[in-house]
Design an enzyme around this catalytic site. Sequence first.
Site, PDB file in Angstrom:
ATOM      1  N   ASP A  86      -7.981   0.019  -5.170  1.00 37.80           N
ATOM      2  CA  ASP A  86      -6.511   0.054  -5.242  1.00 37.80           C
ATOM      3  C   ASP A  86      -6.072  -1.075  -4.304  1.00 37.80           C
ATOM      4  OD1 ASP A  86      -4.175   1.909  -6.326  1.00 37.80           O
ATOM      5  OD2 ASP A  86      -3.620   1.471  -4.270  1.00 37.80           O
ATOM      6  N   LYS A 134      -7.267  10.569  -4.718  1.00 39.14           N
ATOM      7  CA  LYS A 134      -6.938   9.254  -4.131  1.00 39.14           C
ATOM      8  C   LYS A 134      -7.400   9.269  -2.690  1.00 39.14           C
ATOM      9  CE  LYS A 134      -4.791   5.440  -5.349  1.00 39.14           C
ATOM     10  NZ  LYS A 134      -4.648   4.886  -6.702  1.00 39.14           N
TER      11      LYS A 134
END
Length: 445
Positions: free
Chosen positions: A166, A126
């Site tokens: 995201d 991430k």
Amino acid sequence: MYNSVEEFMGHVEAKNQGEKEFHQAVHEVVDSLWDFLKDHPDYIHAKVLERIIEPERVVMFRVPWRNDRGEVEVNRGFRVEFNSAIGPYKGGLRFHPSVNLGILKFLGFEQVFKNSLTTLPMGGGKGGSDFDPKGKTDNEVMSFCQSFMTELSRHIGPDTDVPAGDIGVGGREIGYLFGQYKRIMNEFSGILTGKGLNWGGSLIRPEATGYGCVYFTEEMLKAKGDSISGKTVAISGSGNVAQFATEKVNDLGGKVITLSDSGGTIHDPEGIDSDKLEYVMDLKNVKRGRISEYAEKYGATFLEGKRPWDVACDVGLPCATQNEINEADAKTLVKNGCKAVAEGANMPSEPSAVEVFLGNNILFGPGKAANAGGVAVSGLEMSQNSMRLSWSREEVDQKLQGIMQSIHQACVDHGSNDKTIDYVKGANIAGFIKVADAMIDQGAV
Ligand code: NDP
Ligand code: 2IT
């Protein structure tokens, strides 16, 4: 060997100070795995738990860029490359002022298990930045993205690490990031997913997280002889995941009565039908406005500063951000007759809220299972890029449905007890086994 979950967590907290969201995500997984590990000493001897909570690599970097007034601004960029046991690092980029290392470590850690559940060969990662895209012009967002990618390009690659979107990173940002990578590396390759359709993107990727979350909800209800058809659904958020969850609930005959953003919640008892959803998509994706404008346009109620959970519903789909359902919200949902909650967002329910759901036999689909459709179709985008072919909408949607069904089955296989299915436990154990076995096969790395 640690004697209890608490002792293990003491070590995690001391070593990762101040990273409260990361502690929360690790605690939930370790809780689910504890008894299972006692019955599987190979994982204990190989110190898999101690290794799996440590990212393989964290990159943190300066992102200087110029705003439209010609001033220099400085943000912080990150990429957390968490685990590559079963494939290249894979996971989104988040641009939001709240972003810090602890939040990205929680998201990267969750991603390891989620990606394992998808059945596809993807490790977990991430990244992101504390950059706030709100109120910025397209030119400013482009400037930022180019600077961000100038550093990130050294760390990613189609067989190394493949980021995606995201919160705060959608099609516009992926385009600017991809353009800069190509310019620096002189290479057109699948280094990001969520790309535009005419330059390497996959059909259904924008829809995948929201659709997948609703497919997962349908599977949970089906296991109880029920379905979404005719159900009233409360959704939080109004971004990518919330929009396509709304579309799929409508397709399956349910009625969505709430959406939200950081300013508050709109409540429309008549339901957010396809015309109203089209308005929301234009408002959010093109005009970049506030959800309160929906209430003005359609005469719906605007609950300023509130989340949707006081509004009575049969199904709750939190699709905004972490820790957006607290214990009191969970109790209200139960009291109002809610039957199922599926997490479109990552870790939107606080641990005490999860306890309320499980204690009241609410069907509860944790994020790493319920929202895995997004990264699953990212995996399918990678396959299509490698083959230099693209599949039809129907083909990708079929594969997505199949994947959500197999994730549901994995939760059933590993989370069933006499009376109920504990999807939290099932998802954590099933996700763990594949990664842990690969780690053991590959030695003490
Ligand atoms: P978007 O940026 O498209 O939308 C985010 C939405 O959540 C907006 O409505 C935003 O409101 C709201 N929101 C964000 N932060 C907060 C906050 N702190 N408080 C209140 N509301 C907030 O993001 P996505 O829809 O892509 O992501 C939503 C969730 O889904 C995240 O948890 C993400 O990690 C998760 N997810 C996303 C996937 C994807 O493919 N995109 C895949 C799997 C999970 P506002 O505009 O006011 O900030
Ligand atoms: O949380 C997530 O799974 C995502 N933001 C999507 C990641 C991806 O690589 O598609």
